[in-house]
Write a protein that holds these residues in place. Structure first.
Motif, PDB file in Angstrom:
ATOM      1  N   VAL A 151      -0.522  -1.131  -4.748  1.00  0.00           N
ATOM      2  CA  VAL A 151      -1.723  -0.330  -4.933  1.00  0.00           C
ATOM      3  C   VAL A 151      -1.497   1.042  -4.313  1.00  0.00           C
ATOM      4  O   VAL A 151      -0.946   1.155  -3.209  1.00  0.00           O
ATOM      5  N   VAL A 175      -2.989   3.874  -2.471  1.00  0.00           N
ATOM      6  CA  VAL A 175      -4.190   4.019  -1.649  1.00  0.00           C
ATOM      7  C   VAL A 175      -4.593   5.463  -1.429  1.00  0.00           C
ATOM      8  O   VAL A 175      -5.700   5.745  -0.953  1.00  0.00           O
ATOM      9  N   ARG A 179       0.844  -1.195   0.000  1.00  0.00           N
ATOM     10  CA  ARG A 179       0.000   0.000   0.000  1.00  0.00           C
ATOM     11  C   ARG A 179       0.886   1.254   0.000  1.00  0.00           C
ATOM     12  O   ARG A 179       1.733   1.421   0.880  1.00  0.00           O
ATOM     13  N   PRO A 213      -0.851   3.523   4.829  1.00  0.00           N
ATOM     14  CA  PRO A 213       0.014   2.936   3.793  1.00  0.00           C
ATOM     15  C   PRO A 213       1.200   2.201   4.400  1.00  0.00           C
ATOM     16  O   PRO A 213       1.621   2.481   5.527  1.00  0.00           O
ATOM     17  N   ASP A 214       1.752   1.277   3.618  1.00  0.00           N
ATOM     18  CA  ASP A 214       3.012   0.635   4.003  1.00  0.00           C
ATOM     19  C   ASP A 214       4.188   1.556   3.701  1.00  0.00           C
ATOM     20  O   ASP A 214       5.172   1.592   4.437  1.00  0.00           O
ATOM     21  N   HIS A 243      -5.342   6.354   5.318  1.00  0.00           N
ATOM     22  CA  HIS A 243      -5.086   5.258   4.379  1.00  0.00           C
ATOM     23  C   HIS A 243      -4.182   4.152   4.923  1.00  0.00           C
ATOM     24  O   HIS A 243      -4.125   3.065   4.332  1.00  0.00           O
ATOM     25  N   GLU A 267       0.911   0.735 -10.137  1.00  0.00           N
ATOM     26  CA  GLU A 267      -0.245  -0.159 -10.156  1.00  0.00           C
ATOM     27  C   GLU A 267      -0.188  -1.160 -11.297  1.00  0.00           C
ATOM     28  O   GLU A 267      -0.879  -2.179 -11.268  1.00  0.00           O
ATOM     29  N   GLN A 317       9.992  -2.122   1.041  1.00  0.00           N
ATOM     30  CA  GLN A 317       8.944  -2.821   1.780  1.00  0.00           C
ATOM     31  C   GLN A 317       9.491  -4.029   2.550  1.00  0.00           C
ATOM     32  O   GLN A 317       9.085  -4.292   3.672  1.00  0.00           O
TER      33      GLN A 317
END
Length: 217
Positions: A28, A30, A3, A48-49, A46, A22, A119
């Protein structure tokens, strides 16, 4: 799915990055924000990561937004976007605790790869970029060197060896080969190492190692 929150004052830049990310299939977007002042609220909304944040924005810049984000209770990973690979702002971003650095002319393939690596917490930037940043960022004054050495004195022998390999730009997999341990064990050791040094990420740890002269010994 990874995210991602995009933060850039240029609408076309945000749209282009969204399309690239995407298309990867496992990423994704977000949410989006056009100024650093909107980042904290957008992250709360949201969750997010990863936050991709531009350095240069008209009201609250990416560095101020990064510092505010990383001082909060919910800590997404942060990748700083810049038009200049060795801009002085990048050094301030290291102190702010940013997790990655991307030049805006990066290829779509490398942009996706950068998001994935940040990530996982593996290599935050390429080894060559890490070396250049560290070499320019690490201050050679006796005060900083002594302070860095005091922090390294907290480490036991295995942690110092892991730190030396990390500072040379090796990934977790490569460190595992050097130490003869699994990649998952390396990740655990790196996490313990960051905690022992009191730093936020691998780049800050590597900077300490170079400032203290660990790679020169």
């Amino acid at each position: 799915m990874i995210r991602v929150l995009l933060v850039d004052d240029e609408t076309l830049v945000r749209q282009g990055i969204r399309l690239i990310l995407e298309a990867a299939g496992d990423i994704v977007v977000v949410g989006e924000a056009s100024d650093g002042s909107q980042v904290v609220d957008a992250v709360r909304t949201h969750r997010p990561d990863i936050v991709l944040v531009d350095i240069n924005m008209p009201r609250v810049d990416g560095l101020a937004a990064t510092r505010e984000l990383l001082s909060g209770s919910f800590r997404p990973r942060v990748i700083v976007l810049t038009a200049h690979a060795l801009d002085e702002h990048l050094y301030a971003a290291l102190d702010a605790g940013a997790d990655g650095f991307i030049v805006k002319d990066i290829s779509p393939h490398d942009l996706i790869a950068a998001v994935r690596t940040v990530q996982t917490g593996d290599a935050l930037i390429s080894p060559s970029m890490t070396r250049r940043l560290i070499d320019r960022y690490a201050c050679s004054t006796a005060v900083r060197a002594n302070h860095a050495q005091e922090q390294l004195d907290r480490l036991h022998a295995q942690q110092r060896r892991t730190l030396a390999l990390l500072a040379r730009g090796l990934s977790n997999a490569q460190i595992g080969v050097e130490l003869g341990i699994t990649e998952s064990r390396v990740k655990a050791q790196v996490s313990e190492l960051l905690g022992a040094l009191g730093v936020a990420n691998r780049v800050q740890a590597a900077t300490l190692a170079c400032t203290a002269g660990l790679l020169d010994s």
